[in-house]
Motif scaffolding. Structure first.
Motif, PDB file in Angstrom:
ATOM      1  N   SER A 122       0.839  -1.195   0.000  1.00 50.47           N
ATOM      2  CA  SER A 122       0.000   0.000   0.000  1.00 50.47           C
ATOM      3  C   SER A 122       0.870   1.239   0.000  1.00 50.47           C
ATOM      4  O   SER A 122       1.866   1.310   0.712  1.00 50.47           O
ATOM      5  N   THR A 167       2.373   7.436   3.613  1.00 50.03           N
ATOM      6  CA  THR A 167       2.687   6.150   4.249  1.00 50.03           C
ATOM      7  C   THR A 167       2.793   5.046   3.215  1.00 50.03           C
ATOM      8  O   THR A 167       1.940   4.914   2.343  1.00 50.03           O
ATOM      9  N   LEU A 168       3.827   4.257   3.362  1.00 48.14           N
ATOM     10  CA  LEU A 168       4.022   3.079   2.537  1.00 48.14           C
ATOM     11  C   LEU A 168       3.986   1.880   3.477  1.00 48.14           C
ATOM     12  O   LEU A 168       4.590   1.928   4.547  1.00 48.14           O
ATOM     13  N   ILE A 169       3.287   0.817   3.106  1.00 49.19           N
ATOM     14  CA  ILE A 169       3.237  -0.392   3.924  1.00 49.19           C
ATOM     15  C   ILE A 169       3.730  -1.548   3.072  1.00 49.19           C
ATOM     16  O   ILE A 169       3.346  -1.689   1.907  1.00 49.19           O
ATOM     17  N   LEU A 217       6.176  -7.166   8.600  1.00 49.32           N
ATOM     18  CA  LEU A 217       5.469  -5.996   8.110  1.00 49.32           C
ATOM     19  C   LEU A 217       6.179  -4.732   8.565  1.00 49.32           C
ATOM     20  O   LEU A 217       6.684  -4.671   9.687  1.00 49.32           O
ATOM     21  N   LYS A 250       6.128  -0.165   8.056  1.00 50.18           N
ATOM     22  CA  LYS A 250       5.562   1.022   7.427  1.00 50.18           C
ATOM     23  C   LYS A 250       6.643   2.076   7.363  1.00 50.18           C
ATOM     24  O   LYS A 250       7.520   2.161   8.227  1.00 50.18           O
ATOM     25  N   LEU A 284       7.006   6.094   6.951  1.00 44.56           N
ATOM     26  CA  LEU A 284       6.260   7.347   7.068  1.00 44.56           C
ATOM     27  C   LEU A 284       7.086   8.469   6.461  1.00 44.56           C
ATOM     28  O   LEU A 284       8.223   8.711   6.868  1.00 44.56           O
ATOM     29  N   ILE A 321       6.211  -3.282  12.010  1.00 42.02           N
ATOM     30  CA  ILE A 321       4.918  -3.533  12.632  1.00 42.02           C
ATOM     31  C   ILE A 321       4.899  -4.898  13.307  1.00 42.02           C
ATOM     32  O   ILE A 321       4.313  -5.071  14.367  1.00 42.02           O
TER      33      ILE A 321
END
Length: 138
Positions: free
Chosen positions: A8, A13-15, A32, A34, A36, A51
């Motif tokens: 995403s 934000t990129l995940i 996972l 993220k 920012l 995460i």
């Protein structure tokens, strides 16, 4: 997968997910993260948070990454937008999974085990990687 995959990307934000490097206790793990991006990106670097639950000397229990290029006080001196791309930001974090820096740790227990009892450290990392498979949560 090149060691990571992006799921995403929103405005700031990129995940994605990092793959545990082969021949490390993180092998077969998926973590996972993220990224920012500050309002003044690319003049300022992104902040990376893991995460997934992970046992690592340079990653706090909150997922904050202790890595020189990502630390605010050092970033101002080292961050150079033309030189630093996404790949050049994420690959050093993958390298930390392969080669932790126990002299700059945020997780004291992991740092001490890494320095003093590598076999217990490796076993703890493997158990976290097995017990907390966060890839499927996304």
């Amino acid at each position: 997968m090149k060691g990571y995959q992006i799921f995403s990307l929103k405005k700031d934000t990129l995940i994605g997910v990092l793959e545990g490097p082969p021949n490390t206790p993180y092998e077969n793990g998926y973590f996972l993260f993220k990224m920012l991006f500050p309002d003044d990106f690319p003049s300022k670097p992104p902040k990376v948070i893991i995460i997934s639950k992970i046992f690592h000397p340079n990653i706090s229990e909150k997922g904050e990454v202790s890595f020189n290029i990502l630390q605010d006080n050092i970033l101002e001196e080292r961050w150079s937008p033309p030189l630093w791309s996404f790949d050049k930001t994420i690959y050093p974090i993958q390298s930390l999974l392969d080669e932790p820096n126990p002299d700059n740790f945020l997780n004291e227990k992991a740092g001490i085990l890494f320095k003093e009892n590598r076999s217990i450290y490796d076993e703890t990392v493997r158990s976290y990687t097995f017990l907390f498979p966060n890839y499927s949560k996304f």
